[in-house]
Scaffold this motif. Structure first.
Motif, PDB file in Angstrom:
ATOM      1  N   GLU A 118       0.849  -1.189   0.000  1.00 21.78           N
ATOM      2  CA  GLU A 118       0.000   0.000   0.000  1.00 21.78           C
ATOM      3  C   GLU A 118       0.885   1.239   0.000  1.00 21.78           C
ATOM      4  OE1 GLU A 118      -3.480  -2.118   2.747  1.00 21.78           O
ATOM      5  OE2 GLU A 118      -2.708  -0.129   3.283  1.00 21.78           O
ATOM      6  N   PRO A 119       0.331   2.408  -0.320  1.00 16.36           N
ATOM      7  CA  PRO A 119       1.151   3.625  -0.284  1.00 16.36           C
ATOM      8  C   PRO A 119       1.830   3.848   1.064  1.00 16.36           C
ATOM      9  CG  PRO A 119      -0.893   4.044  -1.446  1.00 16.36           C
ATOM     10  CD  PRO A 119      -1.015   2.661  -0.879  1.00 16.36           C
ATOM     11  N   GLY A 120       1.209   3.415   2.167  1.00 17.62           N
ATOM     12  CA  GLY A 120       1.803   3.590   3.483  1.00 17.62           C
ATOM     13  C   GLY A 120       2.318   2.307   4.095  1.00 17.62           C
ATOM     14  N   ALA A 121       2.385   1.242   3.304  1.00 14.21           N
ATOM     15  CA  ALA A 121       2.839  -0.060   3.830  1.00 14.21           C
ATOM     16  C   ALA A 121       3.495  -0.829   2.701  1.00 14.21           C
ATOM     17  CB  ALA A 121       1.662  -0.848   4.410  1.00 14.21           C
ATOM     18  N   GLY A 122       4.790  -0.569   2.522  1.00 14.49           N
ATOM     19  CA  GLY A 122       5.542  -1.268   1.499  1.00 14.49           C
ATOM     20  C   GLY A 122       6.416  -2.330   2.144  1.00 14.49           C
ATOM     21  N   SER A 123       7.631  -1.942   2.513  1.00 16.06           N
ATOM     22  CA  SER A 123       8.516  -2.889   3.182  1.00 16.06           C
ATOM     23  C   SER A 123       7.960  -3.307   4.543  1.00 16.06           C
ATOM     24  CB  SER A 123       9.906  -2.271   3.353  1.00 16.06           C
ATOM     25  OG  SER A 123      10.507  -2.055   2.085  1.00 16.06           O
ATOM     26  N   ASP A 124       7.214  -2.421   5.189  1.00 12.47           N
ATOM     27  CA  ASP A 124       6.547  -2.769   6.446  1.00 12.47           C
ATOM     28  C   ASP A 124       5.114  -3.186   6.125  1.00 12.47           C
ATOM     29  OD1 ASP A 124       5.783  -3.128   9.059  1.00 12.47           O
ATOM     30  OD2 ASP A 124       5.764  -0.991   9.567  1.00 12.47           O
ATOM     31  N   LEU A 125       4.979  -4.363   5.543  1.00 13.66           N
ATOM     32  CA  LEU A 125       3.671  -4.822   5.083  1.00 13.66           C
ATOM     33  C   LEU A 125       2.647  -4.881   6.203  1.00 13.66           C
ATOM     34  CD1 LEU A 125       1.785  -6.069   2.959  1.00 13.66           C
ATOM     35  CD2 LEU A 125       2.778  -8.297   3.521  1.00 13.66           C
ATOM     36  N   ALA A 126       3.070  -5.270   7.408  1.00 14.28           N
ATOM     37  CA  ALA A 126       2.133  -5.435   8.521  1.00 14.28           C
ATOM     38  C   ALA A 126       1.476  -4.125   8.941  1.00 14.28           C
ATOM     39  CB  ALA A 126       2.834  -6.063   9.719  1.00 14.28           C
ATOM     40  N   ALA A 127       1.968  -2.992   8.442  1.00 16.56           N
ATOM     41  CA  ALA A 127       1.378  -1.696   8.766  1.00 16.56           C
ATOM     42  C   ALA A 127       0.182  -1.362   7.875  1.00 16.56           C
ATOM     43  CB  ALA A 127       2.431  -0.598   8.650  1.00 16.56           C
ATOM     44  N   PRO A 165      -8.077  -3.618  14.373  1.00 19.43           N
ATOM     45  CA  PRO A 165      -7.095  -2.552  14.622  1.00 19.43           C
ATOM     46  C   PRO A 165      -6.691  -2.423  16.084  1.00 19.43           C
ATOM     47  CG  PRO A 165      -9.280  -1.612  14.430  1.00 19.43           C
ATOM     48  CD  PRO A 165      -9.427  -3.086  14.171  1.00 19.43           C
ATOM     49  N   ASP A 166      -7.299  -3.213  16.965  1.00 19.01           N
ATOM     50  CA  ASP A 166      -7.063  -3.073  18.398  1.00 19.01           C
ATOM     51  C   ASP A 166      -6.022  -4.042  18.945  1.00 19.01           C
ATOM     52  OD1 ASP A 166      -8.985  -0.991  18.780  1.00 19.01           O
ATOM     53  OD2 ASP A 166     -10.559  -2.498  18.550  1.00 19.01           O
ATOM     54  N   VAL A 167      -5.330  -4.736  18.053  1.00 15.91           N
ATOM     55  CA  VAL A 167      -4.245  -5.630  18.459  1.00 15.91           C
ATOM     56  C   VAL A 167      -2.989  -5.202  17.705  1.00 15.91           C
ATOM     57  CG1 VAL A 167      -5.799  -7.551  18.974  1.00 15.91           C
ATOM     58  CG2 VAL A 167      -4.862  -7.301  16.659  1.00 15.91           C
ATOM     59  N   PRO A 168      -1.797  -5.682  18.122  1.00 17.73           N
ATOM     60  CA  PRO A 168      -0.576  -5.335  17.378  1.00 17.73           C
ATOM     61  C   PRO A 168      -0.712  -5.678  15.902  1.00 17.73           C
ATOM     62  CG  PRO A 168      -0.009  -6.315  19.480  1.00 17.73           C
ATOM     63  CD  PRO A 168      -1.498  -6.441  19.349  1.00 17.73           C
ATOM     64  N   LYS A 169       0.011  -4.923  15.078  1.00 18.39           N
ATOM     65  CA  LYS A 169      -0.224  -4.933  13.641  1.00 18.39           C
ATOM     66  C   LYS A 169      -0.161  -6.318  13.008  1.00 18.39           C
ATOM     67  CE  LYS A 169       4.580  -3.515  12.704  1.00 18.39           C
ATOM     68  NZ  LYS A 169       5.440  -2.460  12.112  1.00 18.39           N
ATOM     69  N   GLU A 381      16.041  -6.464  13.919  1.00 14.67           N
ATOM     70  CA  GLU A 381      15.951  -5.010  13.995  1.00 14.67           C
ATOM     71  C   GLU A 381      15.067  -4.611  15.187  1.00 14.67           C
ATOM     72  OE1 GLU A 381      17.165  -2.568  12.070  1.00 14.67           O
ATOM     73  OE2 GLU A 381      18.257  -3.850  10.674  1.00 14.67           O
ATOM     74  N   PRO A 382      15.357  -3.475  15.822  1.00 17.31           N
ATOM     75  CA  PRO A 382      14.485  -3.007  16.919  1.00 17.31           C
ATOM     76  C   PRO A 382      13.066  -2.773  16.399  1.00 17.31           C
ATOM     77  CG  PRO A 382      16.555  -1.793  16.874  1.00 17.31           C
ATOM     78  CD  PRO A 382      16.515  -2.608  15.619  1.00 17.31           C
ATOM     79  N   ARG A 383      12.070  -3.248  17.151  1.00 18.54           N
ATOM     80  CA  ARG A 383      10.670  -3.094  16.751  1.00 18.54           C
ATOM     81  C   ARG A 383       9.901  -2.481  17.920  1.00 18.54           C
ATOM     82  NH1 ARG A 383      12.666  -7.756  14.370  1.00 18.54           N
ATOM     83  NH2 ARG A 383      12.229  -8.014  12.135  1.00 18.54           N
ATOM     84  N   VAL A 384       9.848  -1.173  17.933  1.00 21.40           N
ATOM     85  CA  VAL A 384       9.256  -0.465  19.079  1.00 21.40           C
ATOM     86  C   VAL A 384       7.743  -0.591  19.116  1.00 21.40           C
ATOM     87  CG1 VAL A 384      11.172   1.165  19.210  1.00 21.40           C
ATOM     88  CG2 VAL A 384       9.207   1.696  17.755  1.00 21.40           C
ATOM     89  N   ASP A 385       7.118  -0.978  17.979  1.00 20.66           N
ATOM     90  CA  ASP A 385       5.653  -1.069  17.953  1.00 20.66           C
ATOM     91  C   ASP A 385       5.166  -2.516  18.033  1.00 20.66           C
ATOM     92  OD1 ASP A 385       6.502  -1.997  15.513  1.00 20.66           O
ATOM     93  OD2 ASP A 385       5.264  -0.645  14.301  1.00 20.66           O
ATOM     94  N   LYS A 386       6.047  -3.424  18.448  1.00 23.98           N
ATOM     95  CA  LYS A 386       5.731  -4.847  18.414  1.00 23.98           C
ATOM     96  C   LYS A 386       4.513  -5.193  19.265  1.00 23.98           C
ATOM     97  CE  LYS A 386       7.883  -9.398  18.913  1.00 23.98           C
ATOM     98  NZ  LYS A 386       9.153 -10.132  19.225  1.00 23.98           N
ATOM     99  N   ASN A 387       4.361  -4.559  20.419  1.00 24.82           N
ATOM    100  CA  ASN A 387       3.266  -4.900  21.329  1.00 24.82           C
ATOM    101  C   ASN A 387       2.241  -3.777  21.451  1.00 24.82           C
ATOM    102  OD1 ASN A 387       4.391  -7.480  22.095  1.00 24.82           O
ATOM    103  ND2 ASN A 387       5.921  -6.341  23.278  1.00 24.82           N
ATOM    104  N   VAL A 388       2.217  -2.887  20.469  1.00 31.15           N
ATOM    105  CA  VAL A 388       1.299  -1.746  20.482  1.00 31.15           C
ATOM    106  C   VAL A 388       0.148  -2.009  19.519  1.00 31.15           C
ATOM    107  CG1 VAL A 388       1.079   0.743  20.105  1.00 31.15           C
ATOM    108  CG2 VAL A 388       3.215  -0.208  21.016  1.00 31.15           C
ATOM    109  N   ALA A 389      -1.069  -1.712  19.932  1.00 24.79           N
ATOM    110  CA  ALA A 389      -2.219  -1.864  19.043  1.00 24.79           C
ATOM    111  C   ALA A 389      -2.012  -1.035  17.783  1.00 24.79           C
ATOM    112  CB  ALA A 389      -3.501  -1.441  19.750  1.00 24.79           C
ATOM    113  N   TRP A 390      -2.441  -1.570  16.644  1.00 27.52           N
ATOM    114  CA  TRP A 390      -2.204  -0.901  15.361  1.00 27.52           C
ATOM    115  C   TRP A 390      -2.761   0.511  15.362  1.00 27.52           C
ATOM    116  CZ3 TRP A 390      -5.655   1.025  11.677  1.00 27.52           C
ATOM    117  CH2 TRP A 390      -5.074   1.426  10.480  1.00 27.52           C
TER     118      TRP A 390
END
Length: 396
Positions: A118-127, A165-169, A381-390
């Protein structure tokens, strides 16, 4: 290679050639018979295009078909389906889904595309942010996908959506097969540097997808998508072409057009030829080691090396042409092709098209991360949003 497997493959090949001579049978009819004889994806279960034998036999089968005057061009006309969708269906689909889609996929009666980036989710597909909201037995899809190869020809699309959207990505994704001809699905061309539009962008505006088209469980779309992506890297980087074909063939042809008195250029050509052949043989070994449905990280190795080598060789070929290399005889007329232009006989187009090789199917940077983490065992790689709801992750 067991004697039993060889005997089974030989028996089915003989039966196929006797009932449908490769040189005299229309392509789609032959491919249908090939599927019915278990010689489409030989490692798949019987009745689903395979014989349940080792995947190493497939390259031998393809060589025998071509030697007998037949065609294996379906693998290029429907690369997204045959190369990526089939393995996904085998690994995660129901038997009903497998029987419904695999045969027309292999015959190219139904072409497939991939709807991930997507335009906002290329290499970070899970976003990704394309949503699917359940309404009874259907899902209503809204959002945008981009860089969708041959979507303008596709009957079916491999679609990843956000359903929670209420769980990690990574946990809130669900995977579907979508009818590309359904209301609410809009395919628009993307004009490329080659003058073609093999890539597209796809918009979903209240598109309805039946729940029976869901692949895997709700919320397990990430693992299904990983199967597709691992197959994609094998399909792109591990495609075993004949010796001396592809980019190196362009370089040899360009060399033939020069005065051939430059020893430095000659040595470079030979070095590239050897490297291309080594990569081809490595792809064969990786294909033989692949597991049914979900390949290992070997595909990432081949894809990474192939992208860099393809760009280097086509650039070398253009340099050999001298001033002619600065022209583009094909012109930039807008065309919506029926094949990916990565398989072109035009050296100028091959050079321009190769610029996408280190982006499509996962960027080279992502391939290096995969190899570092999954092959070499290096820290991730560091993943600061790993446990954050999308929905709580900041986005631009």
């Amino acid at each position: 290679m067991s004697t039993d497997e060889r005997a089974r493959v030989e028996h089915q090949l003989e039966a196929l050639f006797a009932s449908h001579p490769p040189a005299d049978t229309p392509e789609q009819e032959f491919w249908g018979a090939q599927f019915d004889h278990g010689l489409a994806w030989v490692q798949f279960p019987e009745g689903l295009g395979g014989l349940g034998v080792g995947p190493r036999w497939q390259s031998e089968i393809n060589r025998r078909i071509e030697a007998a005057g037949g065609s294996v061009a379906n693998r290029y006309r429907n690369i997204l389906g045959i190369g990526m969708g089939a393995g996904t269906l085998i690994a995660h689909g129901t038997e009903e889904q497998q029987r419904r889609w695999l045969r027309p996929m292999f015959t190219t009666e139904e072409v497939w595309c991939q709807l991930f980036s997507e335009p906002g989710a290329g290499s970070d597909l899970a976003a990704l942010s394309t949503t699917a909201v359940r309404e009874g037995d259907t899902w209503v899809v809204n959002g945008q996908k981009v860089w969708n190869t041959l979507a303008h020809l596709a009957k079916w699309g491999l679609l990843v959506t956000r359903t929670d959207p209420d769980v990690p990505k990574h946990a809130g994704l669900t995977y579907f097969v979508v009818d590309m001809e359904a209301p609410g699905v809009d395919v628009r061309p993307l004009y490329q540097i080659t003058g073609e539009a093999e890539f597209n962008e796809v918009y979903f505006d209240d598109a309805h997808v039946p729940d029976e088209f869901r692949i895997g469980e709700v919320g397990e779309g990430w693992s299904v998508a990983m199967t597709t992506l691992m197959n994609e890297r094998v399909a792109i980087g591990g495609n075993v072409a004949p010796r001396g074909s592809g980019a190196i063939a362009h370089a040899v042809a360009a060399w033939e057009r020069t005065d051939r008195d430059d020893p430095v250029a000659r040595d470079q050509l030979l070095a590239y030829w050897i490297e291309a052949e080594a990569l081809r043989l490595t792809a064969i070994r990786a294909g033989e080691a692949a597991k049914r449905g979900t390949p290992g990280p070997e595909g990432s190795t081949a894809k990474l090396h192939w992208a860099d080598l393809n760009k280097a060789i086509t650039s070398f070929a253009i340099d050999l042409l001298g001033p002619d290399g600065m022209t583009y005889p094909a012109g930039y007329e807008f065309v919506r092709p029926e094949l990916t232009s990565s398989r072109t006989e035009d050296v100028h187009k091959a050079y321009l098209r190769s610029r996408a090789n280190s982006i499509e199917g996962g960027t080279s940077e992502i391939m290096k991360n995969i190899l570092g983490e999954r092959v070499l065992g290096l820290p991730g790689e560091p993943r600061v949003d790993k446990n954050v709801a999308w929905r709580d992750v900041p986005r631009s």
